[in-house]
Design a protein around this motif. Structure first.
Motif, PDB file in Angstrom:
ATOM      1  N   ILE A  37      51.250  28.997  32.358  1.00  0.00           N
ATOM      2  CA  ILE A  37      50.031  29.621  31.827  1.00  0.00           C
ATOM      3  C   ILE A  37      48.930  28.566  31.695  1.00  0.00           C
ATOM      4  CG2 ILE A  37      49.016  30.736  29.791  1.00  0.00           C
ATOM      5  CD1 ILE A  37      51.866  32.017  29.356  1.00  0.00           C
ATOM      6  N   GLY A  38      49.288  27.396  31.192  1.00  0.00           N
ATOM      7  CA  GLY A  38      48.310  26.320  31.036  1.00  0.00           C
ATOM      8  C   GLY A  38      47.757  25.833  32.369  1.00  0.00           C
ATOM      9  N   ILE A  39      48.634  25.691  33.363  1.00  0.00           N
ATOM     10  CA  ILE A  39      48.181  25.285  34.698  1.00  0.00           C
ATOM     11  C   ILE A  39      47.245  26.344  35.266  1.00  0.00           C
ATOM     12  CG2 ILE A  39      48.924  24.865  37.081  1.00  0.00           C
ATOM     13  CD1 ILE A  39      51.527  23.644  35.846  1.00  0.00           C
ATOM     14  N   SER A  40      47.614  27.596  35.100  1.00  0.00           N
ATOM     15  CA  SER A  40      46.779  28.699  35.570  1.00  0.00           C
ATOM     16  C   SER A  40      45.400  28.655  34.916  1.00  0.00           C
ATOM     17  CB  SER A  40      47.483  30.026  35.269  1.00  0.00           C
ATOM     18  OG  SER A  40      46.728  31.100  35.722  1.00  0.00           O
ATOM     19  N   ALA A  41      45.383  28.451  33.618  1.00  0.00           N
ATOM     20  CA  ALA A  41      44.105  28.377  32.898  1.00  0.00           C
ATOM     21  C   ALA A  41      43.271  27.196  33.389  1.00  0.00           C
ATOM     22  CB  ALA A  41      44.354  28.273  31.390  1.00  0.00           C
ATOM     23  N   THR A  95      36.415  36.472  30.887  1.00  0.00           N
ATOM     24  CA  THR A  95      37.665  35.918  31.408  1.00  0.00           C
ATOM     25  C   THR A  95      38.403  35.163  30.312  1.00  0.00           C
ATOM     26  OG1 THR A  95      36.701  35.748  33.615  1.00  0.00           O
ATOM     27  CG2 THR A  95      38.633  34.372  33.165  1.00  0.00           C
ATOM     28  N   ILE A  96      37.686  34.336  29.580  1.00  0.00           N
ATOM     29  CA  ILE A  96      38.286  33.569  28.483  1.00  0.00           C
ATOM     30  C   ILE A  96      38.761  34.507  27.378  1.00  0.00           C
ATOM     31  CG2 ILE A  96      37.801  31.861  26.659  1.00  0.00           C
ATOM     32  CD1 ILE A  96      38.196  30.745  29.523  1.00  0.00           C
ATOM     33  N   ALA A  97      38.002  35.537  27.087  1.00  0.00           N
ATOM     34  CA  ALA A  97      38.386  36.501  26.037  1.00  0.00           C
ATOM     35  C   ALA A  97      39.712  37.171  26.395  1.00  0.00           C
ATOM     36  CB  ALA A  97      37.287  37.539  25.843  1.00  0.00           C
ATOM     37  N   ILE A  98      39.865  37.612  27.630  1.00  0.00           N
ATOM     38  CA  ILE A  98      41.115  38.250  28.056  1.00  0.00           C
ATOM     39  C   ILE A  98      42.267  37.253  27.926  1.00  0.00           C
ATOM     40  CG2 ILE A  98      42.355  39.204  30.057  1.00  0.00           C
ATOM     41  CD1 ILE A  98      39.564  40.355  30.924  1.00  0.00           C
ATOM     42  N   TYR A  99      42.033  36.033  28.349  1.00  0.00           N
ATOM     43  CA  TYR A  99      43.056  34.986  28.263  1.00  0.00           C
ATOM     44  C   TYR A  99      43.476  34.753  26.808  1.00  0.00           C
ATOM     45  CZ  TYR A  99      45.143  30.328  28.571  1.00  0.00           C
ATOM     46  OH  TYR A  99      45.989  29.247  28.479  1.00  0.00           O
ATOM     47  N   LEU A 100      42.495  34.620  25.935  1.00  0.00           N
ATOM     48  CA  LEU A 100      42.806  34.372  24.528  1.00  0.00           C
ATOM     49  C   LEU A 100      43.479  35.574  23.873  1.00  0.00           C
ATOM     50  CD1 LEU A 100      39.627  32.374  23.453  1.00  0.00           C
ATOM     51  CD2 LEU A 100      41.931  31.483  23.957  1.00  0.00           C
ATOM     52  N   GLN A 154      45.529  37.694  25.313  1.00  0.00           N
ATOM     53  CA  GLN A 154      46.943  37.719  25.672  1.00  0.00           C
ATOM     54  C   GLN A 154      47.716  36.634  24.930  1.00  0.00           C
ATOM     55  OE1 GLN A 154      49.016  35.601  27.629  1.00  0.00           O
ATOM     56  NE2 GLN A 154      47.432  34.173  28.229  1.00  0.00           N
ATOM     57  N   LEU A 155      47.100  35.496  24.680  1.00  0.00           N
ATOM     58  CA  LEU A 155      47.783  34.456  23.901  1.00  0.00           C
ATOM     59  C   LEU A 155      48.002  34.895  22.453  1.00  0.00           C
ATOM     60  CD1 LEU A 155      46.129  31.124  25.150  1.00  0.00           C
ATOM     61  CD2 LEU A 155      48.452  31.955  25.622  1.00  0.00           C
ATOM     62  N   VAL A 156      46.998  35.517  21.870  1.00  0.00           N
ATOM     63  CA  VAL A 156      47.127  36.010  20.490  1.00  0.00           C
ATOM     64  C   VAL A 156      48.189  37.108  20.410  1.00  0.00           C
ATOM     65  CG1 VAL A 156      45.926  37.248  18.635  1.00  0.00           C
ATOM     66  CG2 VAL A 156      44.817  35.309  19.770  1.00  0.00           C
ATOM     67  N   LEU A 157      48.186  38.024  21.370  1.00  0.00           N
ATOM     68  CA  LEU A 157      49.210  39.076  21.390  1.00  0.00           C
ATOM     69  C   LEU A 157      50.600  38.476  21.550  1.00  0.00           C
ATOM     70  CD1 LEU A 157      47.475  41.835  23.544  1.00  0.00           C
ATOM     71  CD2 LEU A 157      48.050  41.961  21.101  1.00  0.00           C
ATOM     72  N   ASN A 158      50.708  37.436  22.355  1.00  0.00           N
ATOM     73  CA  ASN A 158      51.979  36.755  22.528  1.00  0.00           C
ATOM     74  C   ASN A 158      52.466  36.201  21.188  1.00  0.00           C
ATOM     75  OD1 ASN A 158      53.900  34.584  23.119  1.00  0.00           O
ATOM     76  ND2 ASN A 158      53.348  34.916  25.250  1.00  0.00           N
ATOM     77  N   ILE A 215      54.450  44.620  22.235  1.00  0.00           N
ATOM     78  CA  ILE A 215      54.828  43.949  23.483  1.00  0.00           C
ATOM     79  C   ILE A 215      54.384  44.760  24.704  1.00  0.00           C
ATOM     80  CG2 ILE A 215      57.193  44.833  23.806  1.00  0.00           C
ATOM     81  CD1 ILE A 215      57.936  41.859  24.505  1.00  0.00           C
ATOM     82  N   ILE A 216      54.315  46.077  24.563  1.00  0.00           N
ATOM     83  CA  ILE A 216      53.770  46.898  25.655  1.00  0.00           C
ATOM     84  C   ILE A 216      52.289  46.552  25.854  1.00  0.00           C
ATOM     85  CG2 ILE A 216      53.174  49.256  26.351  1.00  0.00           C
ATOM     86  CD1 ILE A 216      55.857  50.102  24.914  1.00  0.00           C
ATOM     87  N   ALA A 217      51.553  46.433  24.750  1.00  0.00           N
ATOM     88  CA  ALA A 217      50.144  46.027  24.838  1.00  0.00           C
ATOM     89  C   ALA A 217      50.031  44.628  25.443  1.00  0.00           C
ATOM     90  CB  ALA A 217      49.490  46.073  23.457  1.00  0.00           C
ATOM     91  N   LEU A 218      50.907  43.732  25.018  1.00  0.00           N
ATOM     92  CA  LEU A 218      50.917  42.374  25.568  1.00  0.00           C
ATOM     93  C   LEU A 218      51.133  42.397  27.078  1.00  0.00           C
ATOM     94  CD1 LEU A 218      51.082  39.274  25.473  1.00  0.00           C
ATOM     95  CD2 LEU A 218      53.486  39.524  24.778  1.00  0.00           C
ATOM     96  N   LEU A 219      52.104  43.158  27.527  1.00  0.00           N
ATOM     97  CA  LEU A 219      52.390  43.225  28.954  1.00  0.00           C
ATOM     98  C   LEU A 219      51.184  43.738  29.748  1.00  0.00           C
ATOM     99  CD1 LEU A 219      54.386  42.865  31.272  1.00  0.00           C
ATOM    100  CD2 LEU A 219      55.311  45.139  30.726  1.00  0.00           C
ATOM    101  N   ILE A 220      50.536  44.747  29.220  1.00  0.00           N
ATOM    102  CA  ILE A 220      49.341  45.293  29.886  1.00  0.00           C
ATOM    103  C   ILE A 220      48.246  44.234  29.978  1.00  0.00           C
ATOM    104  CG2 ILE A 220      47.446  46.959  29.637  1.00  0.00           C
ATOM    105  CD1 ILE A 220      49.638  48.878  28.402  1.00  0.00           C
ATOM    106  N   VAL A 221      48.011  43.519  28.884  1.00  0.00           N
ATOM    107  CA  VAL A 221      46.949  42.502  28.873  1.00  0.00           C
ATOM    108  C   VAL A 221      47.321  41.321  29.776  1.00  0.00           C
ATOM    109  CG1 VAL A 221      45.602  40.917  27.434  1.00  0.00           C
ATOM    110  CG2 VAL A 221      46.080  43.230  26.630  1.00  0.00           C
ATOM    111  N   ILE A 222      48.604  40.972  29.839  1.00  0.00           N
ATOM    112  CA  ILE A 222      49.027  39.895  30.746  1.00  0.00           C
ATOM    113  C   ILE A 222      48.739  40.289  32.194  1.00  0.00           C
ATOM    114  CG2 ILE A 222      51.003  38.626  31.683  1.00  0.00           C
ATOM    115  CD1 ILE A 222      52.267  38.813  28.870  1.00  0.00           C
TER     116      ILE A 222
END
Length: 157
Positions: free
Chosen positions: A60-64, A80-85, A87-91, A111-118
């Motif tokens: 995830i860090g390399i991707s970011a 883009t950053i908001a979506i990334y953050l 998914q991290l918060v949901l994680n 976790i269903i919401a997390l999966l969708i956001v990922i």
């Protein structure tokens, strides 16, 4: 693009720190509450989770970082950053809800919401940098598996 070691370290550190905070919430319950739960036959041994999650956080860090390198070419970089953050918060929230609060039903919905956001995050990253998006595939697969696992633990308990 020129390699920026500081930016690379920061981009690696963010998900690893999120993971460490999640591990803090998880640690108190793994050897006490979690062992009392009825789990499905496909539940991995506890020793598998830390190395898998650590590897995923590195990807995830390399991707970011790959996306960060192209930040000047992205028209909607704040989104883009908001979506990334998100998914991290949901994680992080899943670890808190499942392991700390012991709320299996809420954890399942979360976790269903997390999966969708990922998946959304992976698609957004893919449009910016193909490799950045592809690096999310193991994360998607693992969280999909964790979703099935969470569902089964919820049903069994």
């Amino acid at each position: 693009m020129k390699f920026n070691p500081i930016a690379f370290i920061v981009n690696l550190a963010v998900p690893l720190i999120i993971g460490a905070i999640g591990a803090f919430f998880t640690a108190s319950s793994v050897k006490t509450w979690y062992v009392t739960l009825t789990k499905p036959s496909f539940n991995p041994p506890n020793e598998i989770f830390a190395p898998v999650w650590s590897s995923l956080y590195v990807l995830i860090g390399i991707s970011a970082y790959l996306v960060w390198q192209k930040r000047h070419t992205i028209t909607r970089f704040p989104r883009t950053i908001a979506i990334y953050l998100i998914q991290l918060v949901l994680n992080l929230m899943w670890s808190f809800i499942f392991f700390y609060a012991h709320q299996l039903g809420v954890a399942l919905f979360e976790i269903i919401a997390l999966l969708i956001v990922i998946i959304i995050n992976a698609l957004v990253f893919y449009k910016i940098d193909k490799l950045a998006g592809l690096l999310f595939i193991p994360y998607i697969l693992w969280v999909a598996f964790a979703t099935v696992l969470t569902y089964n633990i919820f049903i069994l308990n």
